[in-house]
Structures are given as structure tokens and as C-alpha cells.
Write a protein that holds these residues in place. Structure first.
Motif, short mmCIF file in Angstrom:
data_model
loop_
_atom_site.label_atom_id
_atom_site.label_comp_id
_atom_site.label_asym_id
_atom_site.label_seq_id
_atom_site.Cartn_x
_atom_site.Cartn_y
_atom_site.Cartn_z
N VAL A 189 1.06 -1.19 -0.33
CA VAL A 189 -0.15 -0.15 0.17
C VAL A 189 0.94 1.07 -0.06
CG1 VAL A 189 -1.83 0.61 1.29
CG2 VAL A 189 -1.84 -1.10 0.75
N ARG A 190 0.28 2.58 -0.50
CA ARG A 190 1.69 3.18 -0.67
C ARG A 190 0.21 4.17 -0.92
NH1 ARG A 190 6.56 3.18 -5.07
NH2 ARG A 190 7.01 4.50 -3.16
N ALA A 191 0.25 5.92 -0.46
CA ALA A 191 0.02 6.92 -0.41
C ALA A 191 1.23 8.11 -0.60
CB ALA A 191 -1.22 6.45 1.09
N HIS A 192 0.65 8.80 -1.35
CA HIS A 192 1.58 10.07 -1.28
C HIS A 192 1.06 11.42 -1.92
CE1 HIS A 192 5.35 8.05 -1.73
NE2 HIS A 192 4.58 6.67 -2.17
N GLY A 193 0.84 12.29 -1.09
CA GLY A 193 -0.42 13.63 -1.83
C GLY A 193 -1.66 12.99 -1.56
N ASP A 194 -2.42 13.76 -2.65
CA ASP A 194 -3.47 12.79 -2.75
C ASP A 194 -3.73 11.84 -3.73
OD1 ASP A 194 -3.12 13.65 -4.46
OD2 ASP A 194 -4.83 15.13 -4.48
N THR A 195 -2.95 10.83 -4.50
CA THR A 195 -2.52 9.44 -4.74
C THR A 195 -2.15 8.23 -4.44
OG1 THR A 195 -0.49 10.04 -5.62
CG2 THR A 195 -1.91 10.40 -6.91
N ARG A 196 -3.03 7.32 -4.24
CA ARG A 196 -3.11 6.20 -3.61
C ARG A 196 -3.03 4.83 -4.39
NH1 ARG A 196 -3.08 9.83 -0.81
NH2 ARG A 196 -4.80 10.42 0.90
N ALA A 197 -2.41 4.24 -4.69
CA ALA A 197 -1.63 2.70 -4.45
C ALA A 197 -1.97 1.39 -4.34
CB ALA A 197 -0.51 3.14 -5.71
N VAL A 198 -2.41 0.68 -5.00
CA VAL A 198 -2.20 -1.06 -4.40
C VAL A 198 -1.27 -1.86 -4.92
CG1 VAL A 198 -3.27 -2.55 -3.14
CG2 VAL A 198 -3.93 -0.36 -2.37
N VAL A 199 -0.76 -2.57 -3.98
CA VAL A 199 0.01 -4.15 -5.37
C VAL A 199 -0.81 -4.81 -4.79
CG1 VAL A 199 1.99 -4.57 -6.80
CG2 VAL A 199 1.55 -1.48 -6.69
N LEU A 200 -1.21 -5.80 -5.40
CA LEU A 200 -1.37 -7.52 -4.68
C LEU A 200 -0.09 -8.48 -5.37
CD1 LEU A 200 -5.06 -7.56 -5.76
CD2 LEU A 200 -4.05 -6.64 -3.19
N ALA A 201 0.34 -9.10 -4.83
CA ALA A 201 0.65 -10.83 -5.38
C ALA A 201 0.06 -11.59 -4.87
CB ALA A 201 2.27 -10.79 -4.38
N PRO A 202 -0.16 -12.43 -6.53
CA PRO A 202 -1.37 -13.53 -5.77
C PRO A 202 -1.60 -14.47 -5.05
CG PRO A 202 -1.16 -13.03 -8.19
CD PRO A 202 0.14 -11.78 -6.87
N GLY A 203 -2.22 -15.25 -4.97
CA GLY A 203 -1.42 -16.19 -3.61
C GLY A 203 -1.54 -17.41 -4.47
N PRO A 204 -2.00 -19.10 -3.43
CA PRO A 204 -1.94 -19.73 -4.74
C PRO A 204 -3.55 -20.08 -5.50
CG PRO A 204 -2.07 -20.73 -2.39
CD PRO A 204 -1.78 -18.87 -2.67
N GLY A 205 -4.40 -19.38 -4.51
CA GLY A 205 -5.58 -20.02 -5.04
C GLY A 205 -6.12 -18.82 -6.05
N GLY A 206 -7.24 -18.34 -6.42
CA GLY A 206 -8.05 -17.85 -7.43
C GLY A 206 -8.15 -16.27 -6.13
N LEU A 207 -7.65 -15.30 -6.89
CA LEU A 207 -8.30 -13.63 -6.54
C LEU A 207 -8.61 -12.86 -7.33
CD1 LEU A 207 -6.30 -11.71 -4.82
CD2 LEU A 207 -5.02 -11.27 -7.56
N GLU A 208 -10.20 -12.55 -5.67
CA GLU A 208 -10.34 -11.97 -6.51
C GLU A 208 -10.20 -10.10 -5.96
OE1 GLU A 208 -14.78 -10.13 -4.31
OE2 GLU A 208 -14.33 -12.37 -3.64
#
Length: 426
Positions: A189-208
Motif C-alpha cells: 500500500v502506498r499513499a503519496h499526496g492525494d494519490t493511492r495505489a495498491v499492488v497485490l501479489a497473488p496467492g496459490p488460489g484464486g484472487l478476488e
């Protein structure tokens, strides 16, 4: 205590025993001496007498767990924090804010003396740079069996929930709360100024994919990312300058700390001994997305920014253009750039000043050797590890430089980490 040649090494006792703490490592551990051997004790502080139990006994050193503080130091905080000694990330939560500054000053000075071989190095008192809590604008979370975000407990895969972490900014906590639970294996999770971003690393199963008011990226098996929502571009303001960069790029995790680095580097370059900033040719090595290049150019320097990561170099160029500043950006490795410069084939004159901001393991022998051969009048070194700074300082001094001053900065309160801006002159 030493043993006669050929005698068998006697292991240290694993029973609880008392010891005096007389040292402190750059990794944030107290140091005791038992039977002449250095014993590292996490959570212990210089000047304390403690009860400890040796848990790892090696040939030249040992590590012990702190059982009880028998006589406390005036550096020790009076009240325990609920997460103290649990997550392991904030490993100096047991130290008062003033005590942390004292210890970090001591660490920088001792590393320059012991590893750098410098006698009485001119190290200023460490400076606080902003709030001691809520300063981290980036977090990489693990995920427990129930899908909750958090941090591993020391020595285990049990996860301490992210809620309540004192170091994280309110914006990072808000995004983590918005995500709730996930089937990803890790979440950045990154929050800089008024911008936000999330980077997901998938697990072994499905990803919602989680819903939320943030850009969302998916980490691929090869380490690259693909944008699933938004473009993943973040914006941060530092010391009056605005920077854009992608969600996987390096940028300081403490915005107030980034501003402090800008301030101290500009002050070092502006010293009369360097000839001042105006008109100086400054090489900004390991320039990243241009954190230091832009302020240097705005102050009147002719700046060549060198960055080996092509995407970061591209952002440095864009950020300079957005600011209307003339910065020459070279997208190549620092060592290669210096070698080309030494051979006389570089399309730039030798620098008056070099600003050096290497990765955690330091610049290293090859880069330092090339810098010494190029002989800039001043080298301003931004270090995130005191030991790496000390090793490089030793080589710089051997090459004809002297350490004019070192300013530690507490960019990461409650942890042992310390940044240092060190100035070397010929």
C-alpha cells in the motif's frame, strides 16, 4: 578471555544470567560481554544491567534474549506500547525519542571510527525531521489465514494485524482498512499526496480484486506489474517540488524526511568550500526519480542525473520537464557512467560536486575508486546505512578526501535505521 591454542571451546551457559550492557550495534541491539565474547541482546540499552538467556552461541559472538531489565537506562521509555517487541519492525519503541537520537548519533560516530578508521569524526547530533508517529507512506503487508493484512511476528509466520501500527500514516491505514480481507499473499500500500495505489501479489488460489478508491496493480511472477484499475502513477510534493512516479518505483517512505534530505544536501553543496551552488556542475548519482536533482537545478546548478533504472530515469526526466528545469538525465548504471567519464568519452565535463545516494550496501570499491580518480572538489554522500558509509569513507579518505561533516537524520523513528548526509572535500 582467550583460550590456549588447541583447547576446546566451552559453550556459554544457556541458563538465565546477569550482564552489563556496554555497547550498541548499528542494527539496534545492546551488547554485553560474557567470558570475553560479544553477546547481542535485542531490546537492551547501553548502561543497563539485565538478566538474559543465550539462545545462539557462535565461535566469535552470541545472541541472547532479554529476560528482565534489572537496572534501566535513562534512554528507556517509561511506558510500554501494545506492539512493543512484537512485530520487530519498530525495534526501538522501547527508547525515548531523545534517546533514539542519542543512540543514532553514537552509531554513526562509532561506525566511522571502527569501520572507517577515522579519528574523532565530525558527526553532528542526529536531527528529528518530523512526527515520530504516522510517518510511513508505504507498507508491504503479509496476509494471515483469515485474509487480514499485517506484519510477521519475529521468527514466525503469525501475522500481527496492521491496525494500530504507530508508524504508518493515516492514509496507508485507511487504504488497508478499505481493502479489508484478501486472498493475495502480500499487499503493498502506498499513499503519496492525494494519490493511492495498491499492488497485490497473488496467492496459490484464486484472487478476488478488492474495490476501493485506489489504483490497483497485480504483481506478475517475473516481478513486473500490470495495472488493473487506474494507471498506478503516484504524485508527491517535497520542499515545494512535485514528483510523479509509478507505484513500484523507489521514493522516500517519509515525506518530511525527504524534505530534510533536500535541505541538508543543498546546504552541503552551498558551503563556501564547494564554491556554492550557482553555476556548479553537479553530478547526481543514483538519482532515482529526481528527488535531489530538481532542487539542485532550481538553486542554479548545472545538473547531470545518473540513474540505472530506466523507468526511474524516465520519471526524473519528466519531473524536470514538468518543473521547467534543465536537468540532463543519463539512464545508465553509475559504474558504467563513471568508467566512461574516466576514459574521456563522456559528453560532459568533470563535475565540481558529486552527490552520491547509493543503495543500502553503499557505493562500493569500484565506484569510489572511479570517483577518486575523477577528483571532484566535493562529494556529498547520502547514506542509509552507517556501516556502508564507513566502509566507503575509509576508501575516500585513503584517496585524498577528508570528512568535513556528517549530519544524521532520523527518517525512521522507532527503528534503528538512520540516514546520514556526509560531506567529503579534497
Amino acid at each position: 578471555m582467550s583460550r590456549a591454542p588447541g583447547t576446546k571451546r566451552i559453550p556459554l551457559s544457556r541458563e538465565v544470567q546477569e550482564a552489563a550492557i556496554d555497547g550498541f550495534t548499528h542494527g539496534g541491539e545492546g551488547v554485553a560481554r560474557i567470558e570475553g565474547k560479544a553477546v547481542f541482546v535485542p531490546g537492551a540499552l547501553p548502561g543497563e544491567r539485565v538478566a538474559l538467556r543465550v539462545v545462539d552461541d557462535r565461535k566469535r559472538w552470541a545472541r541472547a534474549e532479554l529476560v528482565e531489565v534489572l537496572t534501566g537506562s535513562d534512554l528507556r521509555a517509561a511506558e510500554d506500547d501494545p506492539q512493543r517487541h512484537r512485530c520487530g519492525g519498530c525495534d526501538l519503541e522501547h527508547v525515548t525519542p531523545a534517546g533514539q537520537l542519542r543512540l543514532k548519533t553514537r552509531v554513526v560516530r562509532e561506525q566511522l571510527q571502527r569501520l572507517g578508521g577515522l579519528d574523532a569524526p565530525p558527526v553532528a547530533d542526529a536531527l528529528e525531521v518530523g512526527p515520530a508517529v504516522g510517518y510511513r507512506n508505504r507498507a508491504r503487508f503479509h496476509v494471515d489465514g483469515d485474509g487480514r493484512l499485517g506484519f510477521f511476528l519475529p521468527g514466525s509466520h503469525d501475522v500481527l494485524p496492521a491496525a494500530g501500527c504507530r508508524a504508518l500514516s493515516a492514509d496507508v491505514v485507511a487504504v488497508a482498512t478499505e481493502i479489508g480481507t484478501t486472498s493475495a499473499s502480500e499487499v503493498t500500500v502506498r499513499a503519496h499526496g492525494d494519490t493511492r495505489a495498491v499492488v497485490l501479489a497473488p496467492g496459490p488460489g484464486g484472487l478476488e480484486l478488492p474495490e476501493g478508491t485506489f489504483d490497483l496493480l497485480l504483481e506478475q511472477p517475473d516481478g513486473t506489474t500490470v495495472a488493473m484499475r487506474g494507471d498506478g502513477v503516484l504524485t508527491e510534493g517535497v520542499a515545494g517540488f512535485h514528483y510523479r512516479f509509478d507505484a513500484t518505483a523507489f521514493f522516500q517512505n517519509n515525506t518530511a524526511g525527504a524534505a530534510a534530505l533536500v535541505r541538508e544536501v543543498l546546504a552541503a553543496v552551498a558551503e563556501p568550500a564547494t564554491g556554492g551552488v550557482e553555476g556548479a556542475l553537479v553530478w547526481d548519482l543514483y538519482a532515482g526519480v529526481g528527488l535531489l536533482s530538481l532542487p539542485l537545478a532550481a538553486a542554479g546548478a548545472e545538473v547531470v542525473a545518473v540513474e540505472g533504472h530506466e523507468e526511474a530515469a524516465a520519471w526524473a526526466s519528466r519531473n524536470a520537464d514538468d518543473a521547467g528545469l534543465a536537468v540532463e538525465v543519463r539512464a545508465e548504471g553509475v559504474h558504467r557512467f563513471l568508467r566512461t567519464s574516466r576514459s574521456g568519452d563522456a559528453p560532459t565535463d568533470p563535475p565540481d560536486v558529486v552527490v552520491l545516494d547509493p543503495p543500502r550496501d553503499g557505493a562500493g570499491e569500484d565506484v569510489v575508486r572511479d570517483l577518486v580518480a575523477l577528483a571532484p572538489a566535493t562529494i556529498v554522500y547520502v547514506a542509509c546505512d552507517p556501516a556502508a558509509l564507513a566502509r566507503d569513507a575509509k576508501m575516500l579518505v585513503a584517496g585524498g578526501y577528508r570528512l568535513a561533516g556528517a549530519q544524521p537524520l532520523d527518517l525512521f523513528p522507532m527503528t534503528h535505521h538512520v540516514e546520514t548526509v556526509a560531506t567529503f572535500t579534497r
